[in-house]
Scaffold this motif. Structure first.
Motif, PDB file in Angstrom:
ATOM      1  N   ASP A 421      35.046  20.997  63.611  1.00 38.50           N
ATOM      2  CA  ASP A 421      35.726  20.162  62.610  1.00 38.50           C
ATOM      3  C   ASP A 421      34.720  19.195  61.994  1.00 38.50           C
ATOM      4  O   ASP A 421      34.711  18.001  62.298  1.00 38.50           O
ATOM      5  CB  ASP A 421      36.888  19.414  63.275  1.00 38.50           C
ATOM      6  CG  ASP A 421      37.695  18.585  62.276  1.00 38.50           C
ATOM      7  OD1 ASP A 421      37.731  18.967  61.091  1.00 38.50           O
ATOM      8  OD2 ASP A 421      38.257  17.562  62.690  1.00 38.50           O
ATOM      9  N   LYS A 422      33.850  19.712  61.150  1.00 35.79           N
ATOM     10  CA  LYS A 422      32.809  18.878  60.547  1.00 35.79           C
ATOM     11  C   LYS A 422      33.377  17.834  59.589  1.00 35.79           C
ATOM     12  O   LYS A 422      32.799  16.777  59.390  1.00 35.79           O
ATOM     13  CB  LYS A 422      31.800  19.763  59.813  1.00 35.79           C
ATOM     14  CG  LYS A 422      30.899  20.563  60.745  1.00 35.79           C
ATOM     15  CD  LYS A 422      29.792  21.245  59.988  1.00 35.79           C
ATOM     16  CE  LYS A 422      28.841  21.942  60.952  1.00 35.79           C
ATOM     17  NZ  LYS A 422      27.735  22.613  60.227  1.00 35.79           N
ATOM     18  N   GLN A 423      34.502  18.143  58.983  1.00 36.02           N
ATOM     19  CA  GLN A 423      35.088  17.217  58.011  1.00 36.02           C
ATOM     20  C   GLN A 423      35.983  16.166  58.665  1.00 36.02           C
ATOM     21  O   GLN A 423      36.482  15.269  57.991  1.00 36.02           O
ATOM     22  CB  GLN A 423      35.887  18.000  56.965  1.00 36.02           C
ATOM     23  CG  GLN A 423      35.028  18.960  56.150  1.00 36.02           C
ATOM     24  CD  GLN A 423      35.841  19.733  55.139  1.00 36.02           C
ATOM     25  OE1 GLN A 423      37.063  19.576  55.080  1.00 36.02           O
ATOM     26  NE2 GLN A 423      35.176  20.562  54.347  1.00 36.02           N
ATOM     27  N   GLY A 424      36.204  16.280  59.972  1.00 37.85           N
ATOM     28  CA  GLY A 424      36.980  15.270  60.697  1.00 37.85           C
ATOM     29  C   GLY A 424      38.463  15.297  60.402  1.00 37.85           C
ATOM     30  O   GLY A 424      39.138  14.258  60.502  1.00 37.85           O
ATOM     31  N   LYS A 425      39.029  16.459  60.056  1.00 37.75           N
ATOM     32  CA  LYS A 425      40.460  16.534  59.734  1.00 37.75           C
ATOM     33  C   LYS A 425      41.334  16.310  60.962  1.00 37.75           C
ATOM     34  O   LYS A 425      42.464  15.848  60.854  1.00 37.75           O
ATOM     35  CB  LYS A 425      40.791  17.907  59.135  1.00 37.75           C
ATOM     36  CG  LYS A 425      40.109  18.209  57.807  1.00 37.75           C
ATOM     37  CD  LYS A 425      40.503  19.605  57.342  1.00 37.75           C
ATOM     38  CE  LYS A 425      39.793  19.994  56.047  1.00 37.75           C
ATOM     39  NZ  LYS A 425      40.144  21.382  55.630  1.00 37.75           N
ATOM     40  N   TYR A 426      40.840  16.671  62.131  1.00 40.59           N
ATOM     41  CA  TYR A 426      41.694  16.682  63.325  1.00 40.59           C
ATOM     42  C   TYR A 426      41.210  15.679  64.370  1.00 40.59           C
ATOM     43  O   TYR A 426      41.288  15.926  65.574  1.00 40.59           O
ATOM     44  CB  TYR A 426      41.711  18.090  63.922  1.00 40.59           C
ATOM     45  CG  TYR A 426      42.311  19.135  63.012  1.00 40.59           C
ATOM     46  CD1 TYR A 426      43.685  19.308  62.944  1.00 40.59           C
ATOM     47  CD2 TYR A 426      41.497  19.930  62.206  1.00 40.59           C
ATOM     48  CE1 TYR A 426      44.242  20.261  62.110  1.00 40.59           C
ATOM     49  CE2 TYR A 426      42.045  20.883  61.355  1.00 40.59           C
ATOM     50  CZ  TYR A 426      43.411  21.040  61.310  1.00 40.59           C
ATOM     51  OH  TYR A 426      43.956  21.988  60.476  1.00 40.59           O
ATOM     52  N   GLN A 427      40.703  14.536  63.917  1.00 39.66           N
ATOM     53  CA  GLN A 427      40.222  13.527  64.874  1.00 39.66           C
ATOM     54  C   GLN A 427      41.351  12.967  65.727  1.00 39.66           C
ATOM     55  O   GLN A 427      41.161  12.670  66.903  1.00 39.66           O
ATOM     56  CB  GLN A 427      39.527  12.390  64.115  1.00 39.66           C
ATOM     57  CG  GLN A 427      38.172  12.782  63.546  1.00 39.66           C
ATOM     58  CD  GLN A 427      37.478  11.616  62.870  1.00 39.66           C
ATOM     59  OE1 GLN A 427      38.072  10.552  62.703  1.00 39.66           O
ATOM     60  NE2 GLN A 427      36.233  11.815  62.475  1.00 39.66           N
ATOM     61  N   ASN A 428      42.519  12.806  65.145  1.00 40.60           N
ATOM     62  CA  ASN A 428      43.670  12.258  65.881  1.00 40.60           C
ATOM     63  C   ASN A 428      44.735  13.333  66.119  1.00 40.60           C
ATOM     64  O   ASN A 428      45.930  13.063  66.066  1.00 40.60           O
ATOM     65  CB  ASN A 428      44.273  11.088  65.106  1.00 40.60           C
ATOM     66  CG  ASN A 428      43.272   9.963  64.893  1.00 40.60           C
ATOM     67  OD1 ASN A 428      42.546   9.602  65.818  1.00 40.60           O
ATOM     68  ND2 ASN A 428      43.225   9.424  63.676  1.00 40.60           N
ATOM     69  N   MET A 429      44.282  14.529  66.394  1.00 44.79           N
ATOM     70  CA  MET A 429      45.185  15.667  66.554  1.00 44.79           C
ATOM     71  C   MET A 429      45.973  15.572  67.869  1.00 44.79           C
ATOM     72  O   MET A 429      45.463  15.098  68.889  1.00 44.79           O
ATOM     73  CB  MET A 429      44.353  16.952  66.530  1.00 44.79           C
ATOM     74  CG  MET A 429      45.126  18.221  66.743  1.00 44.79           C
ATOM     75  SD  MET A 429      44.034  19.610  67.080  1.00 44.79           S
ATOM     76  CE  MET A 429      43.480  19.223  68.726  1.00 44.79           C
TER      77      MET A 429
END
Length: 657
Positions: A421-429
């Protein structure tokens, strides 16, 4: 010994002719024993050298086994159980519980057998079956030739060599026997028995703990022959999906990991995230349900005569445990693939194939074009790939339902999630669950022995390669340090040059230079020369253009195998790697620059064309041969007028200056 027995028969006289002869012969015998003990290592070395010079590899490796063989250190106490007989019973009870943990329902199995009998009456007996029911003498001979030599029988005191070197009449009798067995759906009792031998999983852990042991099975050699025949006659039915890489010709663990990395790179390059779950199936081979397995075989269209025969083998097989020569009482099994059978891993892949089919039918997960890549398998090692959390949840639900229906246990604590997840979409998944337990999130993990992860793993893989090379080199020196350099060099080439997974190492970075340096130091140690020896001389001692050539030639063979693969999933990834950022793609570009190729003719290149890029001047070649000859003089293989100090001085001078 003759004179000793004659002396005893004559009343053990202390004087006279017989007593004198007995004293002289006994003294000569003791002198001979002492001589052998003093020169034991020299005798072994001479025998190994003679085998190597005469190209008799069998005698050479027999002598190697004698040198490296360790004493039998089997413990006399396991789980507070004393004595070999009691320990064998302990393991027998343990394995009996395992191989009867998901027993089949007798009525369900009778229904399967009834379906097979109907199919035999309506299809096989009427000549409508597509497969041949006749096992010819040639079929038996071909199956015997595919057996590995020196393999012990699990029941009889025999080995596979008896069949391999047997006469033609033996194949004729076996042909009659096999035809009768398949036609009547029955088998002799000794072909139904297998022997389990517990061996330690990890010798560094306690050998007194039964959980630190796994069983290897010794099956009937004759049963392996008929396994080979069935596999050959029904190979098109007994095939698994392209997503399954286990136990297939021209497939490997490296290919499976390569496909995994290419799919991940394809999604990451296109700006997508990737969820990867590595599933751990606990004792999957041992929990196969017979009813489910044979229903799958019927569904695939396996000849009903063959399926009925296999059903008899499976439902009537028995096992026993061998511990230090003591055998337990036999016990019956009601689940798990047949122990010690050649056909067993193929049938297991068919069993797991049902899961891959369901994953593919879900139409979620990673796809490249219309090709599904959401689930990859190597036998019981499974990997799920998805571009988002929602579709990964669907794939995990399918795995859970399959687990319930087919009794395949997925261990949630040993299964891992890696998120790209290089774009950080799922940091708080929200966490992902398997069987109600949160999946562990990791940055790196092992896939079939290869390091993969969301961070750079190349340096880790190369460090492990360096450690493995160093350990193997030290092992060769510890066991064969007294042998001449040419024997140690042969052992180095055959034992120390595995380089597992090297096609997936990046060969264009500074990390690989550390491996090259370690390889050169190992070769210097093997030949017993200075650590400052010029690198240009080592290739002549090794017998090839060097370590860089070895790794590139192995990569060339691997690249050719994926480009010519019949597996559509592998072939498509081979096309993708021409423009990707994976290690294989970068190694391909390095190889193109070495061969001055545009990439289209790489698969037609050979090791000879690659070796031509590594030229060597005549002076280095001459000096290399001189060093080799001096090493053999130093070790006593060749004779010379020079003494040891003179040879060492000249050798050091040539190697360094």
């Amino acid at each position: 010994m003759f004179w000793h027995h004659l002396w005893i028969d004559n009343g053990r006289p202390r004087h006279g002719l017989i007593a004198d002869i007995r004293r002289r012969t006994r003294a000569g015998y003791k002198r001979a024993v002492k001589l052998v003990k003093r020169n034991q290592s020299d005798i072994k070395i001479d025998k190994m050298a003679q085998s190597l010079q005469s190209d008799d590899k069998r005698d050479f490796w027999d002598e190697v086994k004698r040198i490296t063989a360790s004493r039998n250190n089997m413990p006399c106490v396991v789980d507070d159980t004393h004595g070999d007989v009691n320990i064998s019973k302990l393991f027998a009870d343990k394995y009996q519980d395992l191989y009867n943990s998901v027993s089949y329902n007798v009525n369900d199995m009778d229904n399967v057998c009834a379906i097979l009998e109907d199919n035999i009456s309506n299809i096989c007996d009427k000549g409508l079956c597509t497969s041949s029911h006749n096992i010819t003498v040639d079929d038996v001979r071909d199956a015997i030739l595919r057996l590995k030599p020196f393999k012990a029988d699990g029941v009889e005191d025999a080995s596979s060599d008896i069949l391999i070197h047997g006469c033609n009449i033996l194949s004729i009798h076996l042909s009659f026997l096999f035809n009768a067995m398949v036609k009547h759906g029955i088998s002799p009792r000794n072909m139904l028995m297998s022997t389990l031998v517990p061996i330690p999983k990890n010798k560094k852990k306690s050998l007194n703990d039964s959980s630190n042991y796994r069983a290897i099975a010794l099956g009937s050699v004759t049963c392996k022959v008929i396994d080979n025949i069935i596999l050959d006659k029904h190979k098109y039915v007994l095939t698994s999906d392209n997503l399954q890489y286990g136990f297939k010709a021209k497939h490997s663990t490296t290919q499976c990991t390569f496909v995994l990395e290419e799919v991940i790179d394809y999604y990451v390059r296109n700006g997508s995230s990737v969820f990867m779950v590595l599933l751990d199936a606990s004792k999957a081979f041992d929990r196969v349900q017979y009813v489910k397995l044979f229903k799958l075989l019927i569904k695939r269209g396996l000849c009903s005569l063959t399926a009925r025969f296999l059903a008899y083998l499976y439902t009537n097989q028995s096992l026993r445990v061998n511990w230090n020569g003591c055998h337990s009482n036999p016990f019956v099994t009601s689940n798990g693939v047949k122990q010690g059978g050649i056909l067993s891993p193929i049938l297991f892949c068919i069993y797991i194939d049902e899961l891959l089919t369901r994953l593919k039918a879900s139409n979620v997960g990673c796809h490249i074009g219309n090709t599904f890549y959401g689930g990859l398998g190597y036998a019981d090692d499974l990997c799920l790939l998805s571009p988002n959390r929602r579709s990964m949840c669907i794939l995990l639900d399918i795995c859970e339902s399959f687990s319930e229906e087919y009794d395949v246990k997925f261990n949630s604590q040993k299964s891992h999630l890696i998120l790209y997840d290089k774009q950080g979409k799922y940091q708080n998944m929200e966490p992902l669950y398997l069987n109600g337990i949160i999946l562990n999130v990791q940055l790196t993990a092992k896939h079939l022995g290869h390091n993969i992860g969301s961070i750079e793993c190349d340096s880790v893989s190369i460090n492990q390669g360096i450690q493995e090379l160093t350990w193997r080199t030290n092992y060769v020196m510890a066991k064969f340090g007294c042998c001449p350099a040419n024997i140690r060099s042969f052992m180095f080439r055959t034992y120390c040059t595995n380089y597992y997974g090297c096609p997936l190492w990046r060969l264009d970075t500074n990390n690989i230079t550390r491996f090259y340096a370690s390889w050169r130091n190992s070769l210097r140690k093997i030949w017993g020369i200075s650590r400052r020896t010029h690198c240009s001389l080592l290739k002549h001692l090794y017998g090839s253009p060097g370590i860089e050539f070895d790794l590139l030639s192995r990569f060339l063979s691997f690249y050719r195998s994926i480009c010519l693969s019949n597996n559509q999933c592998t072939y498509m990834c081979a096309l993708l790697c021409r423009s990707s950022n994976t290690a294989v793609a970068k190694n391909r570009r390095l190889l193109m620059s070495k061969l001055n190729s545009d990439g289209h003719d790489l698969i037609s290149c050979t090791k000879i064309s690659l070796a031509s890029q590594y030229t060597c001047d005549i002076r280095c070649s001459t000096m290399g041969e001189t060093v080799k000859e001096l090493c053999l003089i130093r070790d006593g293989v060749l004779s010379s007028n020079l003494d040891t100090d003179e040879v060492s001085f000249i050798l050091t001078d040539i190697c360094i200056n």
